[in-house]
Motif scaffolding. Structure first.
Motif, PDB file in Angstrom:
ATOM      1  N   LEU A  94     -26.548  36.651   0.967  1.00 21.88           N
ATOM      2  CA  LEU A  94     -25.186  36.269   0.571  1.00 21.88           C
ATOM      3  C   LEU A  94     -24.883  34.856   1.070  1.00 21.88           C
ATOM      4  O   LEU A  94     -25.316  34.469   2.161  1.00 21.88           O
ATOM      5  CB  LEU A  94     -24.163  37.244   1.155  1.00 21.88           C
ATOM      6  CG  LEU A  94     -24.086  38.624   0.511  1.00 21.88           C
ATOM      7  CD1 LEU A  94     -23.238  39.558   1.367  1.00 21.88           C
ATOM      8  CD2 LEU A  94     -23.514  38.536  -0.902  1.00 21.88           C
TER       9      LEU A  94
ATOM     10  N   THR B 283     -21.939  46.120   1.553  1.00 22.40           N
ATOM     11  CA  THR B 283     -23.035  45.398   2.202  1.00 22.40           C
ATOM     12  C   THR B 283     -23.695  46.299   3.247  1.00 22.40           C
ATOM     13  O   THR B 283     -23.240  47.412   3.513  1.00 22.40           O
ATOM     14  CB  THR B 283     -22.553  44.108   2.874  1.00 22.40           C
ATOM     15  OG1 THR B 283     -21.726  44.447   4.006  1.00 22.40           O
ATOM     16  CG2 THR B 283     -21.749  43.256   1.903  1.00 22.40           C
TER      17      THR B 283
ATOM     18  N   ALA C 208     -18.471  42.232  -0.111  1.00 23.08           N
ATOM     19  CA  ALA C 208     -18.688  40.837  -0.530  1.00 23.08           C
ATOM     20  C   ALA C 208     -18.340  40.714  -2.000  1.00 23.08           C
ATOM     21  O   ALA C 208     -18.431  41.679  -2.763  1.00 23.08           O
ATOM     22  CB  ALA C 208     -20.132  40.424  -0.284  1.00 23.08           C
TER      23      ALA C 208
END
Length: 319
Positions: free
Chosen positions: A139, A187, A195
């Motif tokens: 990410l 996540t 996210a």
């Protein structure tokens, strides 16, 4: 009557506790066995080892750490994250059946189907997607995360090549979300971890993760894969005195160190076990010491069996 030790919890009598009594006290597990355990004593890398770790950080290439069990391969990843302030380590355990998809994300197809059948309010496609450790590490973020890939040597060549490709690109797609302009996904940070991703694309950008890969031996991994990593071999034997000072309560360190030396006395020249069997010997010694038992070098009931067990474990870690 059976000869017993003060530290024994189970005594083999077959008698339950008296009515209204809770039974014998069960001590807490050793500190290194707890899920929130601190990293412990720093791994002694020496100048060469420190240079290799810093080169991996500078080049942002995976650090491939090899060595026998207990020498500190996983501990090194935790110490990196702690010293650099990069948050909790993202751990990806590898087995013989692990696939790349396991590390990237999982999609709850059944849950999404049940929600559709029940005709409840649509929570959004992202609600059924959870990024795995590798996916979470990729990410985009200002400061990278540390990804620990445990026991990659237990996988096959195909997984090594697939992991290499994803790490080289620093990105991947969640196929189920390609047509979704923006989605909130879970996540690997546990409950509440979330996210935002657009059109199913996850790309780390400049926040390339710090990747630490562990294996028993570098030679079992594909040459093309290891050539993209910075190799670091840990072989230093555990120091009983240092382990005792780090993990044992005050007043028990000397007894613990002597117990660890008893294990080492049974090793062949050149054999260097990791920390685990030595820590087990130390914790046993401190339990006996705290319960008022004889000193570690004294004879006690069950000593023959326990000494054999600890030496067998130590010998196994050198193979």
């Amino acid at each position: 009557m059976l000869d017993t030790e003060p530290w024994w919890i189970y005594r083999g009598t077959g008698r339950p506790p008296d009515p209204g009594q809770p039974g014998p006290h069960l001590p807490a597990p050793p500190p290194w066995r707890r899920l929130d355990a601190p990293p412990g004593a720093p791994v002694d890398l020496g100048p060469d080892g420190l240079a290799l770790v810093n080169a991996a950080l500078l080049w942002r290439r995976p650090l491939l750490v090899t060595g026998p069990p207990g020498v500190g391969k996983s501990t090194l990843a935790r110490q990196l994250a702690g010293e650099l302030g990069l948050g909790p380590v993202l751990r990806w355990w590898i087995t013989s059946t692990t696939t790349l998809r396991d590390g990237l994300y999982e999609h709850d197809t059944a849950g999404r189907l049940c929600a559709a059948v029940a005709r409840r309010e649509d929570p959004g496609a992202g609600a059924f997607v959870r990024l795995g450790p590798l996916g979470t590490a990729l990410l985009p973020r200002e400061r990278p995360r540390v990804l620990l890939v445990e026991n990659l040597d237990r996988s096959d060549v195909a997984l090594c090549e697939a992991v290499q490709d994803v790490l080289e690109e620093g990105a991947f797609d969640v196929a189920e979300l390609r047509d979704v302009p923006e989605a909130t996904v879970g996540t690997a940070d546990g409950p509440g971890g979330a996210a935002q991703i657009a059109h199913g694309r996850v790309a780390c950008g400049d926040g390339y993760p710090v990747v630490v890969i562990t294996a028993a031996d570098e030679d079992v991994l594909p040459r093309a894969f290891t050539g993209r990593c910075v190799p670091l071999r840990l072989t230093a034997p555990a120091d009983p005195d240092r382990l005792a000072e780090t993990w044992l309560p005050p007043g028990s360190a000397d007894a613990g160190a002597r117990a660890a030396l008893r294990v080492l006395e049974g090793m062949e020249p050149g054999q260097a076990p990791g920390a685990r069997p030595l820590l087990d010997a130390m914790w046993l010694a401190q339990a006996r010491h705290s319960a008022g038992g004889p000193p570690p070098e004294g004879e006690y009931p069950g000593q023959t069996a326990l000494d054999a067990l600890l030496r067998r474990a130590a010998w196994g870690e050198t193979q």
